[in-house]
Design a protein around this motif. Sequence first.
Motif, PDB file in Angstrom:
ATOM      1  N   MET A 178      34.928  41.350  40.570  1.00 24.36           N
ATOM      2  CA  MET A 178      34.249  42.180  39.571  1.00 24.36           C
ATOM      3  C   MET A 178      33.987  41.391  38.298  1.00 24.36           C
ATOM      4  O   MET A 178      32.900  41.451  37.713  1.00 24.36           O
ATOM      5  CB  MET A 178      35.097  43.414  39.253  1.00 24.36           C
ATOM      6  CG  MET A 178      35.165  44.442  40.351  1.00 24.36           C
ATOM      7  SD  MET A 178      36.265  45.834  39.918  1.00 24.36           S
ATOM      8  CE  MET A 178      35.428  46.485  38.461  1.00 24.36           C
ATOM      9  N   ALA A 179      34.983  40.625  37.872  1.00 28.20           N
ATOM     10  CA  ALA A 179      34.854  39.857  36.632  1.00 28.20           C
ATOM     11  C   ALA A 179      33.767  38.798  36.739  1.00 28.20           C
ATOM     12  O   ALA A 179      33.185  38.399  35.723  1.00 28.20           O
ATOM     13  CB  ALA A 179      36.188  39.207  36.283  1.00 28.20           C
ATOM     14  N   GLY A 180      33.482  38.333  37.961  1.00 24.51           N
ATOM     15  CA  GLY A 180      32.460  37.318  38.157  1.00 24.51           C
ATOM     16  C   GLY A 180      31.044  37.854  38.169  1.00 24.51           C
ATOM     17  O   GLY A 180      30.081  37.082  38.149  1.00 24.51           O
ATOM     18  N   HIS A 181      30.889  39.183  38.203  1.00 24.78           N
ATOM     19  CA  HIS A 181      29.552  39.772  38.226  1.00 24.78           C
ATOM     20  C   HIS A 181      28.884  39.566  36.870  1.00 24.78           C
ATOM     21  O   HIS A 181      29.499  39.783  35.823  1.00 24.78           O
ATOM     22  CB  HIS A 181      29.636  41.257  38.544  1.00 24.78           C
ATOM     23  CG  HIS A 181      28.324  41.859  38.939  1.00 24.78           C
ATOM     24  ND1 HIS A 181      27.356  42.184  38.018  1.00 24.78           N
ATOM     25  CD2 HIS A 181      27.808  42.168  40.160  1.00 24.78           C
ATOM     26  CE1 HIS A 181      26.297  42.672  38.640  1.00 24.78           C
ATOM     27  NE2 HIS A 181      26.543  42.672  39.938  1.00 24.78           N
ATOM     28  N   PRO A 182      27.617  39.157  36.849  1.00 28.70           N
ATOM     29  CA  PRO A 182      26.961  38.850  35.566  1.00 28.70           C
ATOM     30  C   PRO A 182      26.838  40.040  34.626  1.00 28.70           C
ATOM     31  O   PRO A 182      26.681  39.851  33.411  1.00 28.70           O
ATOM     32  CB  PRO A 182      25.588  38.320  35.997  1.00 28.70           C
ATOM     33  CG  PRO A 182      25.392  38.780  37.410  1.00 28.70           C
ATOM     34  CD  PRO A 182      26.748  38.863  38.011  1.00 28.70           C
ATOM     35  N   ASP A 183      26.899  41.260  35.154  1.00 25.92           N
ATOM     36  CA  ASP A 183      26.782  42.431  34.291  1.00 25.92           C
ATOM     37  C   ASP A 183      28.095  42.807  33.616  1.00 25.92           C
ATOM     38  O   ASP A 183      28.109  43.672  32.738  1.00 25.92           O
ATOM     39  CB  ASP A 183      26.276  43.636  35.093  1.00 25.92           C
ATOM     40  CG  ASP A 183      24.829  43.462  35.541  1.00 25.92           C
ATOM     41  OD1 ASP A 183      24.115  42.636  34.912  1.00 25.92           O
ATOM     42  OD2 ASP A 183      24.412  44.129  36.504  1.00 25.92           O
ATOM     43  N   MET A 184      29.178  42.198  34.058  1.00 24.73           N
ATOM     44  CA  MET A 184      30.475  42.492  33.452  1.00 24.73           C
ATOM     45  C   MET A 184      30.698  41.582  32.255  1.00 24.73           C
ATOM     46  O   MET A 184      30.451  40.387  32.317  1.00 24.73           O
ATOM     47  CB  MET A 184      31.607  42.276  34.483  1.00 24.73           C
ATOM     48  CG  MET A 184      31.548  43.239  35.655  1.00 24.73           C
ATOM     49  SD  MET A 184      31.793  44.949  35.135  1.00 24.73           S
ATOM     50  CE  MET A 184      31.763  45.786  36.741  1.00 24.73           C
ATOM     51  N   ALA A 202      31.330  32.992  46.302  1.00 24.98           N
ATOM     52  CA  ALA A 202      30.860  32.151  45.206  1.00 24.98           C
ATOM     53  C   ALA A 202      30.812  32.912  43.885  1.00 24.98           C
ATOM     54  O   ALA A 202      30.754  32.301  42.812  1.00 24.98           O
ATOM     55  CB  ALA A 202      29.477  31.586  45.534  1.00 24.98           C
ATOM     56  N   TRP A 203      30.856  34.262  43.951  1.00 22.52           N
ATOM     57  CA  TRP A 203      30.847  35.089  42.746  1.00 22.52           C
ATOM     58  C   TRP A 203      32.213  35.135  42.067  1.00 22.52           C
ATOM     59  O   TRP A 203      32.334  35.687  40.959  1.00 22.52           O
ATOM     60  CB  TRP A 203      30.438  36.519  43.092  1.00 22.52           C
ATOM     61  CG  TRP A 203      28.981  36.704  43.354  1.00 22.52           C
ATOM     62  CD1 TRP A 203      28.374  36.860  44.572  1.00 22.52           C
ATOM     63  CD2 TRP A 203      27.921  36.760  42.387  1.00 22.52           C
ATOM     64  NE1 TRP A 203      27.026  37.011  44.417  1.00 22.52           N
ATOM     65  CE2 TRP A 203      26.716  36.952  43.072  1.00 22.52           C
ATOM     66  CE3 TRP A 203      27.899  36.654  40.983  1.00 22.52           C
ATOM     67  CZ2 TRP A 203      25.493  37.048  42.428  1.00 22.52           C
ATOM     68  CZ3 TRP A 203      26.673  36.758  40.348  1.00 22.52           C
ATOM     69  CH2 TRP A 203      25.490  36.947  41.052  1.00 22.52           C
ATOM     70  N   LEU A 204      33.240  34.602  42.690  1.00 19.70           N
ATOM     71  CA  LEU A 204      34.596  34.747  42.166  1.00 19.70           C
ATOM     72  C   LEU A 204      34.660  34.284  40.704  1.00 19.70           C
ATOM     73  O   LEU A 204      34.294  33.163  40.379  1.00 19.70           O
ATOM     74  CB  LEU A 204      35.571  33.935  43.023  1.00 19.70           C
ATOM     75  CG  LEU A 204      37.042  34.374  42.981  1.00 19.70           C
ATOM     76  CD1 LEU A 204      37.215  35.746  43.615  1.00 19.70           C
ATOM     77  CD2 LEU A 204      37.918  33.359  43.702  1.00 19.70           C
ATOM     78  N   GLY A 205      35.172  35.166  39.838  1.00 18.05           N
ATOM     79  CA  GLY A 205      35.071  34.947  38.407  1.00 18.05           C
ATOM     80  C   GLY A 205      36.247  34.238  37.776  1.00 18.05           C
ATOM     81  O   GLY A 205      36.803  34.713  36.776  1.00 18.05           O
ATOM     82  N   CYS A 206      36.647  33.114  38.342  1.00 15.84           N
ATOM     83  CA  CYS A 206      37.695  32.288  37.734  1.00 15.84           C
ATOM     84  C   CYS A 206      37.461  30.846  38.155  1.00 15.84           C
ATOM     85  O   CYS A 206      36.589  30.557  38.977  1.00 15.84           O
ATOM     86  CB  CYS A 206      39.091  32.775  38.128  1.00 15.84           C
ATOM     87  SG  CYS A 206      39.477  32.600  39.878  1.00 15.84           S
ATOM     88  N   ARG A 207      38.266  29.943  37.610  1.00 14.53           N
ATOM     89  CA  ARG A 207      38.045  28.519  37.841  1.00 14.53           C
ATOM     90  C   ARG A 207      39.081  27.889  38.770  1.00 14.53           C
ATOM     91  O   ARG A 207      38.899  26.776  39.263  1.00 14.53           O
ATOM     92  CB  ARG A 207      38.026  27.784  36.505  1.00 14.53           C
ATOM     93  CG  ARG A 207      36.849  28.195  35.635  1.00 14.53           C
ATOM     94  CD  ARG A 207      37.075  27.894  34.165  1.00 14.53           C
ATOM     95  NE  ARG A 207      37.256  26.474  33.917  1.00 14.53           N
ATOM     96  CZ  ARG A 207      37.632  25.984  32.732  1.00 14.53           C
ATOM     97  NH1 ARG A 207      37.869  26.787  31.723  1.00 14.53           N
ATOM     98  NH2 ARG A 207      37.787  24.683  32.583  1.00 14.53           N
ATOM     99  N   ARG A 208      40.208  28.554  38.988  1.00 13.75           N
ATOM    100  CA  ARG A 208      41.247  28.019  39.871  1.00 13.75           C
ATOM    101  C   ARG A 208      41.857  29.141  40.688  1.00 13.75           C
ATOM    102  O   ARG A 208      42.043  30.264  40.179  1.00 13.75           O
ATOM    103  CB  ARG A 208      42.358  27.341  39.068  1.00 13.75           C
ATOM    104  CG  ARG A 208      41.951  26.043  38.448  1.00 13.75           C
ATOM    105  CD  ARG A 208      43.172  25.172  38.151  1.00 13.75           C
ATOM    106  NE  ARG A 208      43.755  25.461  36.854  1.00 13.75           N
ATOM    107  CZ  ARG A 208      45.009  25.849  36.651  1.00 13.75           C
ATOM    108  NH1 ARG A 208      45.811  26.043  37.676  1.00 13.75           N
ATOM    109  NH2 ARG A 208      45.468  26.048  35.437  1.00 13.75           N
ATOM    110  N   VAL A 209      42.199  28.881  41.930  1.00 15.71           N
ATOM    111  CA  VAL A 209      42.846  29.860  42.809  1.00 15.71           C
ATOM    112  C   VAL A 209      43.987  29.178  43.548  1.00 15.71           C
ATOM    113  O   VAL A 209      43.842  28.050  44.054  1.00 15.71           O
ATOM    114  CB  VAL A 209      41.850  30.469  43.825  1.00 15.71           C
ATOM    115  CG1 VAL A 209      42.576  31.316  44.864  1.00 15.71           C
ATOM    116  CG2 VAL A 209      40.801  31.303  43.105  1.00 15.71           C
TER     117      VAL A 209
END
Length: 333
Positions: A185-191, A256-263
């Motif tokens: 959700m955080a990776g969505h451009p509208d958020m 690819a939409w995942l809204g973070c830089r490390r997992v």
Amino acid sequence: MESSTNSTTITDEQPQIAQEFPHIIRVFTDGRVERLRETDIVPPSLYPHSVVSSKDITLDSQNNIAARLFLPPPQSTHNHKLPIVIYFHGGAFCVNSPFNAAYHNYLTALVSKANVVAVSVQYRLAPEHPLPAAYDDAWTALQWVASHGKNNGPEPWLNEHADFERVFLAGDSAGANIVHNIVMMAGHPDMNLGIDILGACLSHPYFWGSTPIGSEVLELGKRELVDRLWPFICPSMPESDNLWVNPMAEDAPSLAWLGCRRVFVCIAEKDVLKDRGRLYYEALSRSGWTGVVEIEETEGKGHAFHIHDLECDKAKELITSMAEFFNRDAPPF
């Protein structure tokens, strides 16, 4: 002359068990819910009585969303800001809380080792509050944390000690499932949270699917239990290939939409969910997502072992790996 009395015996029909998941939860025909584990509550504790201080707060009184905050020892917080970890507990979306002994002790150990500020979130539980209630509550909690991004939010501990350049989401089992869905959700451009999520730690994530993979083929009894569980907690989307529980399904949104830089994905050798965790790691690696993903498997251990056996060497090793993940330098964009 003998007299006779006509009598009617009235018997109350006893409620019957409508659904049961052994050692987890039991639901009766009258609607009563009996949770079968982790129902204890332990109080928070403040320094100097505890190495790690903790306190309870309300995030949303209308939906009864609460959290337990954890702060490492005073010498650790002196004159510098610390990473913040927003934590979501496991329990099949229907049991557990941040306030029981297992999760209180686990977060205390993690905060002490990793030297982080933690917000352990109490979300609403199924079946009284089926999914997506837990996701809604998690997003509300994330927004509440984000409101402190300019050091002027309602909670002094976050204003004074949290580094909003180093925000992490973490969770185990159902909590790890929440982490994935919220970071998507955080990776969505509208958020527009107002803060960036640096990393996500998924420990023994609860992912599933209709087609058995890997060791699931041999785990028929465990598979039957997990197959029954998802429709119980998510009756509005009961299919086990929907995007919430199977992010690797063909029609699921791109990772690819995942809204973070490390997992960081953690799995356990004897966990029936381990192959889903590994598949998630592999799918994320090839998705086109530009972050860094890593995986660690614990040999000889089962699902969420580290929550309930903090003193074993394997749990200490896993907590150390998580601490290193939270404190590693951020990867470049």
